[in-house]
Design a protein around this motif. Structure first.
Motif, mmCIF file in Angstrom:
data_model
loop_
_atom_site.group_PDB
_atom_site.id
_atom_site.type_symbol
_atom_site.label_atom_id
_atom_site.label_comp_id
_atom_site.label_asym_id
_atom_site.label_seq_id
_atom_site.Cartn_x
_atom_site.Cartn_y
_atom_site.Cartn_z
ATOM 1 N N GLY A 78 6.468 43.818 28.934
ATOM 2 C CA GLY A 78 7.414 44.930 28.903
ATOM 3 C C GLY A 78 7.660 45.411 27.479
ATOM 4 N N GLU A 79 8.759 46.099 27.328
ATOM 5 C CA GLU A 79 9.119 46.637 26.011
ATOM 6 C C GLU A 79 9.360 45.498 25.027
ATOM 7 N N LYS A 80 8.895 45.690 23.802
ATOM 8 C CA LYS A 80 9.034 44.676 22.757
ATOM 9 C C LYS A 80 10.423 44.794 22.126
ATOM 10 N N LEU A 81 11.393 44.333 22.863
ATOM 11 C CA LEU A 81 12.789 44.479 22.462
ATOM 12 C C LEU A 81 13.147 43.616 21.261
ATOM 13 N N PHE A 82 12.523 42.440 21.128
ATOM 14 C CA PHE A 82 12.896 41.549 20.036
ATOM 15 C C PHE A 82 12.665 42.214 18.684
ATOM 16 N N SER A 83 11.488 42.775 18.493
ATOM 17 C CA SER A 83 11.202 43.380 17.188
ATOM 18 C C SER A 83 12.098 44.589 16.935
ATOM 19 N N LYS A 84 12.462 45.313 17.982
ATOM 20 C CA LYS A 84 13.369 46.456 17.820
ATOM 21 C C LYS A 84 14.764 46.016 17.406
ATOM 22 N N LYS A 85 15.229 44.911 17.966
ATOM 23 C CA LYS A 85 16.592 44.447 17.703
ATOM 24 C C LYS A 85 16.691 43.523 16.496
ATOM 25 N N TYR A 86 15.693 42.637 16.351
ATOM 26 C CA TYR A 86 15.828 41.545 15.388
ATOM 27 C C TYR A 86 14.738 41.508 14.331
ATOM 28 N N GLY A 87 13.747 42.375 14.439
ATOM 29 C CA GLY A 87 12.654 42.375 13.478
ATOM 30 C C GLY A 87 11.529 41.465 13.933
ATOM 31 N N PRO A 88 10.514 41.324 13.082
ATOM 32 C CA PRO A 88 9.355 40.515 13.468
ATOM 33 C C PRO A 88 9.763 39.050 13.631
ATOM 34 N N THR A 89 9.017 38.378 14.487
ATOM 35 C CA THR A 89 9.312 36.959 14.680
ATOM 36 C C THR A 89 8.028 36.156 14.764
ATOM 37 N N SER A 90 8.169 34.932 14.345
ATOM 38 C CA SER A 90 7.151 33.922 14.558
ATOM 39 C C SER A 90 7.883 32.770 15.236
ATOM 40 N N LEU A 91 7.599 32.565 16.515
ATOM 41 C CA LEU A 91 8.308 31.514 17.243
ATOM 42 C C LEU A 91 8.254 30.166 16.540
ATOM 43 N N PRO A 92 7.079 29.716 16.110
ATOM 44 C CA PRO A 92 7.061 28.415 15.444
ATOM 45 C C PRO A 92 7.946 28.385 14.199
ATOM 46 N N GLN A 93 7.909 29.442 13.403
ATOM 47 C CA GLN A 93 8.722 29.458 12.190
ATOM 48 C C GLN A 93 10.210 29.576 12.508
ATOM 49 N N ALA A 94 10.539 30.328 13.548
ATOM 50 C CA ALA A 94 11.946 30.472 13.939
ATOM 51 C C ALA A 94 12.546 29.152 14.409
ATOM 52 N N HIS A 95 11.698 28.244 14.886
ATOM 53 C CA HIS A 95 12.169 26.964 15.385
ATOM 54 C C HIS A 95 11.831 25.813 14.435
ATOM 55 N N ALA A 96 11.268 26.116 13.269
ATOM 56 C CA ALA A 96 10.751 25.082 12.374
ATOM 57 C C ALA A 96 11.837 24.147 11.839
ATOM 58 N N HIS A 97 13.079 24.615 11.803
ATOM 59 C CA HIS A 97 14.170 23.761 11.308
ATOM 60 C C HIS A 97 14.549 22.669 12.311
ATOM 61 N N LEU A 98 14.078 22.808 13.550
ATOM 62 C CA LEU A 98 14.410 21.858 14.607
ATOM 63 C C LEU A 98 13.339 20.781 14.729
ATOM 64 N N ILE A 99 13.747 19.617 15.177
ATOM 65 C CA ILE A 99 12.781 18.578 15.501
ATOM 66 C C ILE A 99 12.463 18.730 16.987
ATOM 67 N N VAL A 100 11.241 19.175 17.247
ATOM 68 C CA VAL A 100 10.783 19.410 18.618
ATOM 69 C C VAL A 100 9.601 18.487 18.872
ATOM 70 N N THR A 101 9.832 17.515 19.734
ATOM 71 C CA THR A 101 8.785 16.562 20.100
ATOM 72 C C THR A 101 8.305 16.905 21.517
ATOM 73 N N GLU A 102 7.406 16.082 22.025
ATOM 74 C CA GLU A 102 6.972 16.248 23.418
ATOM 75 C C GLU A 102 8.168 16.203 24.366
ATOM 76 N N LYS A 103 9.155 15.383 24.025
ATOM 77 C CA LYS A 103 10.344 15.243 24.871
ATOM 78 C C LYS A 103 11.104 16.564 24.980
#
Length: 141
Positions: A70-95
């Motif tokens: 659908g419409e790329k609402l994220f970039s319109k509202k919040y600018g470009p994103t990189s999911l991995p970089q947006a979550h890089a501050h978090l510890i994300v394991t398999e769990k």
């Protein structure tokens, strides 16, 4: 008389339409975060999010809108994103990755989406979830 084939998930905005368009997507994401907040096995994920749940919900709806064709609402509202970089501050394991996907599966089940949609959508969501996990692992070694 011609018989048209139903849209195929992943083509155009067929996936977005299958969840009910933007309104259905909003309901799905709200259900997802409600389950995450209120289910003990998913609560650790909820606690990783900022306290402004409305903003968190809007960001996921906006991202998934474009991701589902659908419409790329994220970039319109919040600018470009990189999911991995947006979550890089978090510890994300398999769990955490499994919790996220299982919570989404619970939301899809609660809203009674067709099995075919769930069978398509969950493996597709596993790709960005895995990339987030990989970046987290590299950053937090």
């Amino acid at each position: 008389m011609t018989v048209s084939n139903p849209p195929v998930y992943g083509e155009g905005d067929a996936t977005l339409q299958a969840v009910g368009g933007l309104l259905g997507l909003q309901k799905l994401v709200e259900t997802f975060y409600r389950i995450m907040e209120n289910t003990p096995e998913f609560r650790p994920l909820f606690d990783m999010h900022p306290s402004n749940t409305a903003l968190t919900i809007d960001k996921l709806v906006s991202f998934l809108s474009g991701w589902m064709g659908g419409e790329k609402l994220f970039s319109k509202k919040y600018g470009p994103t990189s999911l991995p970089q947006a979550h890089a501050h978090l510890i994300v394991t398999e769990k955490e990755k499994a919790m996220w996907l299982n919570c989404m599966a619970a939301a899809l089940d609660e809203l009674d989406y067709p099995d075919a949609l769930k069978a398509y959508l969950l493996p597709q969501l596993a790709f960005p979830a895995e990339r987030i996990r990989q970046v987290s692992a590299a950053r937090h070694q």
